[in-house]
Design an enzyme around this catalytic site. Structure first.
Site, PDB file in Angstrom:
ATOM      1  N   LYS A  97     -14.528   5.355  -4.726  1.00  0.00           N
ATOM      2  CA  LYS A  97     -13.108   5.707  -4.669  1.00  0.00           C
ATOM      3  C   LYS A  97     -12.331   5.140  -5.858  1.00  0.00           C
ATOM      4  O   LYS A  97     -11.473   5.817  -6.428  1.00  0.00           O
ATOM      5  CB  LYS A  97     -12.525   5.211  -3.350  1.00  0.00           C
ATOM      6  CG  LYS A  97     -11.095   5.612  -3.069  1.00  0.00           C
ATOM      7  CD  LYS A  97     -10.778   5.458  -1.603  1.00  0.00           C
ATOM      8  CE  LYS A  97     -11.066   4.059  -1.089  1.00  0.00           C
ATOM      9  NZ  LYS A  97     -10.242   3.016  -1.738  1.00  0.00           N
ATOM     10  N   ARG A 173      -4.939   3.868   6.860  1.00  0.00           N
ATOM     11  CA  ARG A 173      -6.257   3.564   7.398  1.00  0.00           C
ATOM     12  C   ARG A 173      -6.333   3.728   8.913  1.00  0.00           C
ATOM     13  O   ARG A 173      -7.381   3.505   9.500  1.00  0.00           O
ATOM     14  CB  ARG A 173      -6.667   2.138   7.024  1.00  0.00           C
ATOM     15  CG  ARG A 173      -6.869   1.945   5.530  1.00  0.00           C
ATOM     16  CD  ARG A 173      -7.408   0.572   5.224  1.00  0.00           C
ATOM     17  NE  ARG A 173      -7.649   0.393   3.804  1.00  0.00           N
ATOM     18  CZ  ARG A 173      -8.181  -0.702   3.278  1.00  0.00           C
ATOM     19  NH1 ARG A 173      -8.509  -1.711   4.064  1.00  0.00           N
ATOM     20  NH2 ARG A 173      -8.367  -0.794   1.979  1.00  0.00           N
ATOM     21  N   ARG A 208     -24.309  -5.021  -5.357  1.00  0.00           N
ATOM     22  CA  ARG A 208     -23.147  -5.385  -6.185  1.00  0.00           C
ATOM     23  C   ARG A 208     -23.127  -6.878  -6.485  1.00  0.00           C
ATOM     24  O   ARG A 208     -23.448  -7.705  -5.645  1.00  0.00           O
ATOM     25  CB  ARG A 208     -21.840  -5.004  -5.480  1.00  0.00           C
ATOM     26  CG  ARG A 208     -21.569  -3.537  -5.457  1.00  0.00           C
ATOM     27  CD  ARG A 208     -20.144  -3.220  -5.046  1.00  0.00           C
ATOM     28  NE  ARG A 208     -19.740  -3.799  -3.778  1.00  0.00           N
ATOM     29  CZ  ARG A 208     -18.751  -3.322  -3.033  1.00  0.00           C
ATOM     30  NH1 ARG A 208     -18.084  -2.245  -3.445  1.00  0.00           N
ATOM     31  NH2 ARG A 208     -18.430  -3.905  -1.898  1.00  0.00           N
ATOM     32  N   ARG A 237     -20.439 -11.134  -3.029  1.00  0.00           N
ATOM     33  CA  ARG A 237     -19.418 -11.321  -2.006  1.00  0.00           C
ATOM     34  C   ARG A 237     -20.085 -11.634  -0.672  1.00  0.00           C
ATOM     35  O   ARG A 237     -21.156 -11.108  -0.355  1.00  0.00           O
ATOM     36  CB  ARG A 237     -18.570 -10.047  -1.850  1.00  0.00           C
ATOM     37  CG  ARG A 237     -17.397  -9.976  -2.779  1.00  0.00           C
ATOM     38  CD  ARG A 237     -16.602  -8.706  -2.623  1.00  0.00           C
ATOM     39  NE  ARG A 237     -16.380  -8.301  -1.231  1.00  0.00           N
ATOM     40  CZ  ARG A 237     -15.544  -7.325  -0.868  1.00  0.00           C
ATOM     41  NH1 ARG A 237     -14.872  -6.667  -1.789  1.00  0.00           N
ATOM     42  NH2 ARG A 237     -15.391  -7.020   0.386  1.00  0.00           N
ATOM     43  N   ARG A 248     -18.756  -2.715   8.619  1.00  0.00           N
ATOM     44  CA  ARG A 248     -17.574  -2.184   7.944  1.00  0.00           C
ATOM     45  C   ARG A 248     -17.585  -0.661   7.914  1.00  0.00           C
ATOM     46  O   ARG A 248     -16.539  -0.009   8.046  1.00  0.00           O
ATOM     47  CB  ARG A 248     -17.504  -2.733   6.515  1.00  0.00           C
ATOM     48  CG  ARG A 248     -17.127  -4.216   6.451  1.00  0.00           C
ATOM     49  CD  ARG A 248     -17.579  -4.859   5.151  1.00  0.00           C
ATOM     50  NE  ARG A 248     -16.997  -4.248   3.969  1.00  0.00           N
ATOM     51  CZ  ARG A 248     -17.455  -4.450   2.739  1.00  0.00           C
ATOM     52  NH1 ARG A 248     -18.519  -5.226   2.530  1.00  0.00           N
ATOM     53  NH2 ARG A 248     -16.865  -3.880   1.707  1.00  0.00           N
TER      54      ARG A 248
END
Length: 303
Positions: A97, A173, A208, A237, A248
């Site tokens: 995104k 959201r 990532r 992270r 998530r």
């Protein structure tokens, strides 16, 4: 009832001559465009104090028990370009995104608005909304919807957003957030949903890595670090694990389905599992058609 009115600048909430109404605005320009939409409760109000023109808009909305708490409210909206695009984009974590937002805003010169960025900026600036939000953040609690909604609303009301158009990134959201935006009169021309298979999303997230020195995001497979020195300092992270990303993703899918129910007629679903260039080509095609439609239908506003 609808009419167009030329009003003086309102720099802060001021009492309206009619004691039943309150006006609020955050615009700094002396010329603001407004359109009056009266609820049935106020349909008998006379517009006689207003100098009628066809280039200014003031929206009257009644919010009931939902946030915001002031009801009814007059919201002053900056002069809107009828050809400007109003776009919402949504996608799961690692759906690409952010990349697509950069490509869209670069070509179409839209104002990129992300709720998370707004929240951090308001807190840093010490604004009223920022101070309210900080109290919740310091306690480790989620910032209430009504605070974030007001931040987004204020940003959408700014002259640059009204003139250039906007790209609302990852917001709303939830159905309640989408409903609040509708109550404020903000309707997108297009809702873009990036769809990527879960296995690809998990691979993207788990791989990532962040360079704490430069802030750059790498991926061990798709965008590896340039040398061993950088590789040695990369961090991951805490929530970029397979278990947490799947959680998530479930939350994202639940929320986005509720939001889509309000925008199903203007939603395009884009295959986000291909290259960024191919993803953008799909989005660009839809936006080009939208631009042509707007230019073809734009005309003088009737009173």
């Amino acid at each position: 009832m609808a009419c167009f009115a030329n009003l003086p600048m309102i720099s802060s909430p001021n009492p309206n001559p009619n004691p039943n109404l309150k006006a609020s605005a955050s615009l700094s320009q002396s010329s603001i465009s407004t359109k009056l939409h009266f609820s049935s409760q106020f349909s008998s109000l006379s517009p006689s104090p207003l100098s009628l023109r066809c280039n200014q808009t003031l929206i009257l909305r009644r919010f009931g028990g939902r946030a915001p708490s002031v009801s009814p409210t007059l919201v002053v909206v900056a002069s809107a370009n009828p050809n400007s695009l109003k776009i919402m984009i949504s996608g799961a974590p690692a759906s690409g995104k952010g990349t697509q937002c950069e490509l869209i805003t670069k070509k179409y010169d839209l104002m990129h608005i992300a709720a998370g960025d707004l929240l951090r900026a308001e807190v840093a600036a010490g604004s009223e909304n920022g101070r309210r939000a900080k109290k919740f953040m310091e306690k480790g609690k989620l910032v209430p919807n009504e605070i974030v909604v007001m931040m987004v609303r204020d940003r959408l009301l700014q002259p640059d957003s009204q003139e250039k158009g906007w790209l609302l990134d990852g917001y709303p959201r939830s159905q309640s957030q989408a409903t609040a935006l509708k109550e404020f009169g903000f309707e997108p021309d297009l809702f873009i949903l990036l769809e990527v298979p879960e296995e690809i999303l998990v691979e993207r997230v788990v791989g990532r890595r962040l360079d704490p020195v430069t802030g750059r995001i790498y991926h061990l497979k798709y965008s590896p670090p340039e040398n061993e020195e950088i590789a040695a300092r990369l961090t991951q992270r805490f929530d970029d694990t397979e278990e947490k990303v799947k959680l998530r993703l479930r939350t994202h899918h639940q929320n986005v389905e509720a939001v889509l129910s309000l925008y199903e007629d203007i939603t395009i679903k884009v295959n986000g599992g291909v290259s960024k260039e191919e993803v953008f080509a799909q989005i660009d095609s839809a936006l080009e058609k939208l631009v042509k439609q707007k230019k073809a239908t734009a005309g003088p506003v009737a009173i």
